[in-house]
Scaffold this active site. Sequence first.
Site, PDB file in Angstrom:
ATOM      1  N   ASN A   1       0.826  -1.195   0.000  1.00 53.71           N
ATOM      2  CA  ASN A   1       0.000   0.000   0.000  1.00 53.71           C
ATOM      3  C   ASN A   1       0.868   1.255   0.000  1.00 53.71           C
ATOM      4  OD1 ASN A   1      -1.961   1.988   0.453  1.00 53.71           O
ATOM      5  ND2 ASN A   1      -1.923   1.679   2.663  1.00 53.71           N
TER       6      ASN A   1
ATOM      7  N   ASP B   1      -1.197   2.032  -4.392  1.00 53.81           N
ATOM      8  CA  ASP B   1      -1.793   0.991  -3.546  1.00 53.81           C
ATOM      9  C   ASP B   1      -2.383  -0.103  -4.436  1.00 53.81           C
ATOM     10  OD1 ASP B   1      -3.213  -0.522  -1.737  1.00 53.81           O
ATOM     11  OD2 ASP B   1      -4.704   1.015  -1.292  1.00 53.81           O
TER      12      ASP B   1
ATOM     13  N   HIS C   1      -9.173   0.649  -9.784  1.00 51.48           N
ATOM     14  CA  HIS C   1      -7.902   0.100 -10.255  1.00 51.48           C
ATOM     15  C   HIS C   1      -8.185  -0.846 -11.422  1.00 51.48           C
ATOM     16  CE1 HIS C   1      -4.504   1.353  -7.818  1.00 51.48           C
ATOM     17  NE2 HIS C   1      -5.218   1.232  -6.719  1.00 51.48           N
TER      18      HIS C   1
ATOM     19  N   HIS D   1      -4.447   4.800  -9.787  1.00 57.18           N
ATOM     20  CA  HIS D   1      -3.837   6.138  -9.764  1.00 57.18           C
ATOM     21  C   HIS D   1      -2.920   6.262 -10.961  1.00 57.18           C
ATOM     22  CE1 HIS D   1      -5.331   6.864  -5.723  1.00 57.18           C
ATOM     23  NE2 HIS D   1      -4.798   5.743  -5.289  1.00 57.18           N
TER      24      HIS D   1
ATOM     25  N   GLU E   1       3.030   8.679  -8.018  1.00 55.52           N
ATOM     26  CA  GLU E   1       2.780   8.502  -6.587  1.00 55.52           C
ATOM     27  C   GLU E   1       4.082   8.092  -5.901  1.00 55.52           C
ATOM     28  OE1 GLU E   1       0.110   6.075  -3.300  1.00 55.52           O
ATOM     29  OE2 GLU E   1      -0.748   6.519  -5.268  1.00 55.52           O
TER      30      GLU E   1
ATOM     31  N   HIS F   1       4.188   7.589  -2.298  1.00 59.97           N
ATOM     32  CA  HIS F   1       3.602   7.488  -0.959  1.00 59.97           C
ATOM     33  C   HIS F   1       4.610   7.006   0.079  1.00 59.97           C
ATOM     34  CE1 HIS F   1      -0.426   6.451   1.269  1.00 59.97           C
ATOM     35  NE2 HIS F   1       0.365   7.240   1.970  1.00 59.97           N
TER      36      HIS F   1
ATOM     37  N   GLU G   1      -0.726  11.517  -3.867  1.00 56.24           N
ATOM     38  CA  GLU G   1       0.156  11.325  -2.713  1.00 56.24           C
ATOM     39  C   GLU G   1       1.640  11.393  -3.081  1.00 56.24           C
ATOM     40  OE1 GLU G   1      -2.797   8.698   0.104  1.00 56.24           O
ATOM     41  OE2 GLU G   1      -1.636   7.630  -1.413  1.00 56.24           O
TER      42      GLU G   1
ATOM     43  N   GLU H   1     -11.285  10.641  -2.270  1.00 56.24           N
ATOM     44  CA  GLU H   1     -11.498   9.328  -1.653  1.00 56.24           C
ATOM     45  C   GLU H   1     -12.320   9.539  -0.393  1.00 56.24           C
ATOM     46  OE1 GLU H   1      -7.834   7.162  -0.985  1.00 56.24           O
ATOM     47  OE2 GLU H   1      -6.993   7.810  -2.906  1.00 56.24           O
ATOM     48  N   TYR H   2     -13.308   8.668  -0.197  1.00 57.10           N
ATOM     49  CA  TYR H   2     -14.085   8.690   1.043  1.00 57.10           C
ATOM     50  C   TYR H   2     -14.751   7.332   1.213  1.00 57.10           C
ATOM     51  CZ  TYR H   2     -18.775   8.977  -1.088  1.00 57.10           C
ATOM     52  OH  TYR H   2     -19.941   8.702  -1.757  1.00 57.10           O
TER      53      TYR H   2
ATOM     54  N   HIS I   1     -14.045   4.411   2.952  1.00 57.84           N
ATOM     55  CA  HIS I   1     -13.124   3.300   2.672  1.00 57.84           C
ATOM     56  C   HIS I   1     -13.849   1.971   2.850  1.00 57.84           C
ATOM     57  CE1 HIS I   1      -9.502   0.768   3.058  1.00 57.84           C
ATOM     58  NE2 HIS I   1      -8.866   1.757   2.457  1.00 57.84           N
TER      59      HIS I   1
ATOM     60  N   ASN J   1       5.052  -6.802   2.240  1.00 53.72           N
ATOM     61  CA  ASN J   1       3.681  -6.720   1.738  1.00 53.72           C
ATOM     62  C   ASN J   1       2.809  -6.011   2.755  1.00 53.72           C
ATOM     63  OD1 ASN J   1       2.062  -8.784   3.462  1.00 53.72           O
ATOM     64  ND2 ASN J   1       3.932  -9.892   2.888  1.00 53.72           N
TER      65      ASN J   1
ATOM     66  N   PHE K   1      -4.825  -5.481   2.851  1.00 52.56           N
ATOM     67  CA  PHE K   1      -5.299  -4.112   2.671  1.00 52.56           C
ATOM     68  C   PHE K   1      -5.767  -3.843   1.242  1.00 52.56           C
ATOM     69  CE2 PHE K   1      -5.117   0.557   3.034  1.00 52.56           C
ATOM     70  CZ  PHE K   1      -5.728   0.710   4.269  1.00 52.56           C
TER      71      PHE K   1
ATOM     72  N   ASN L   1     -10.488  -4.065  -0.384  1.00 56.10           N
ATOM     73  CA  ASN L   1     -11.261  -2.926   0.149  1.00 56.10           C
ATOM     74  C   ASN L   1     -12.198  -2.341  -0.902  1.00 56.10           C
ATOM     75  OD1 ASN L   1      -9.325  -1.740  -1.472  1.00 56.10           O
ATOM     76  ND2 ASN L   1      -8.180  -0.835   0.216  1.00 56.10           N
TER      77      ASN L   1
END
Length: 619
Positions: free
Chosen positions: A12, A139, A339, A373, A398, A400, A443, A513-514, A516, A576, A580, A583
């Site tokens: 992630n 991610d 994705h 992304h 990205e 991150h 990010e 994003e909201y 999750h 890894n 995660f 989702n």
Amino acid sequence: IDKIPDNPIYTNIKYPFPCIPPFVPTQNPTGVYKLNLNLPSKWMVDRKKDDDDEFIITFHGVESAFFLYVNHNMVGYSQDSRLSASFDITQYLNLPVHTNTSNLKLTGNKQSQSQKNQENVLHVVVCRWSDGSYLEDQDHWWMAGIYRSVEMMRKRKGMDIKDLRVQGDMDGHLAVCMDLRSLSSSSSATSSSSSSSSSSATYSHEQEHQRKIELTLYNDMQTDALGTSSNRFKAGDIVWSHSENIYDLDTDYKTSGKIQNPKLWSAEYPNLYTLVVTLSHLHPSGDGNGDGDGDGTSTTSCTVCQVEAYRVGFRSVDIKDGIFLLNGKPLIICGVNRHEHDPDTGKVISIESMKKDIEIAKQNNFNAIRTSHYPNSIPFYRMCDYYGLYVCDEANNETHGMMPMGKLADDFAWTNAFVERVTRMAQRDRNHCSIIMWSLGNECGRGRNLSLARTELRKIDTSRPIMYEGGGNLFEGTGESFLSDIVCSMYPSVNKAIALTMKHRDRPVILCEYSHAMGNSNGNINLYWKTFWDKRLPRLAGGFIWDMVDQGIRKIDPETKAEYFAYGGDFGDVINDKQFCINGIFSPDREEHPAVAEIKYLQQPISIEAERKDAKKIF
């Protein structure tokens, strides 16, 4: 996937290799792809010795970097896993040469010796890691290889259109711009030859009219997204047309028109038109003062050299008084992050899979997709144009896992990489009416490179707003920085989202994003939609749920033989982030999770209210 040692890795945030940019791990899994290539016979039968055809090969997606060799000669190198890379391989090919067209006859299924197609060998060396990998810390799964289509094109002499931009707005204005190849070299040679052969020869400016451009806009009568049905060439009535001759020295061309009462494009009514562009070369005939018959007239023949077609949607995107508008009306984004993922083929996404994602999005009242992304496969945008989905097109940037997150965004050594990933995305995708906003990436913190990328993007396109969320915290920008025309904070509470609309009265608030969607989640999404639909909050314009599909990979248990969806760590990947990646609101095979029913209800584009004279309004 299990048969190859270079297994998928899911992370992630953290990089799956030592984070020491720009250095690449010494152990770098590398794949060598070989193809013995015979060019199509129909390309060769009319080829002559003096033909100057060009042969272009395009790789639409290779992770993360590759070298191309043709007949053991290195052609070039490319990185950026999510955008196309094209190479002119003409000089490296073994091409048959014909000097006598009478020798080109076919006997049965065999070719004559003079027409024999020579074999070519292509090698593609794909490296799993490159310095570009530092900009691709999204991610999702790390999977190296050639995962999108590869195509080869033969460009005949006279195919001089190098790039074309088309745009239609809600008022019916149509603008067309082209980049053309100059014919100055051939014109100079012709002029020199004429001068040496006759001292009395004069050069006329009119002789430069060597090309003709014809533009025709049709009502779109095609019956599928990609033009692959039996009706793919079916055209409706001509709505607008224009033609003119251009000089051989011209390298750009611009024109515009006005359509009366166009059918506007939106997600609800995805009305499309088809623009056909024809480029012809003109060939004057005669004896200089005429056509040879002494009457002082001349004739001109015309050879069609190139025809291109584009689907056009008339629509306008604006921000006025902080309100996000489509075709002059407020727009609420019922969005989801998507994705590119398939449980069986990983990053190799079929047309059927793309269509399935669009279908389930539309069926559940989603009207927008954020290409989280990175830029998606080209056919996906064509289908969004056709079926009607708004798109936030996001650049493949990205970082991150970088400490600090904006380290590379503020390093001048990485400027070109950041900027080109943004500008190349826009140059590839700008003709798609479904794209209503650009994103500089995700990010990456904030820094000079993102500012420069924004500036260069504005030079390419001014018709769409730009959004960018730097990393979720105050230092990194929280989606409120000057880099973004839209306040696009991720995961604010409902009260925080409302507060953002009061803080930023000149910009709309769209949550990138909201909600999750991991495990038993999405529990308070009704509170978000109560505020999104609230007409007292016109600057709060919706958001994109995280995310659409669980990124599980189908695997078979060696003992029980039962199928299950694997996640991080299930492929021997030591570094890894475990489960995660699970989702989404849909399972990897696109089965709905329980929250989908509620989301569909909350996002329904209709509200009913009853009113009685003796009572208050009931909603």
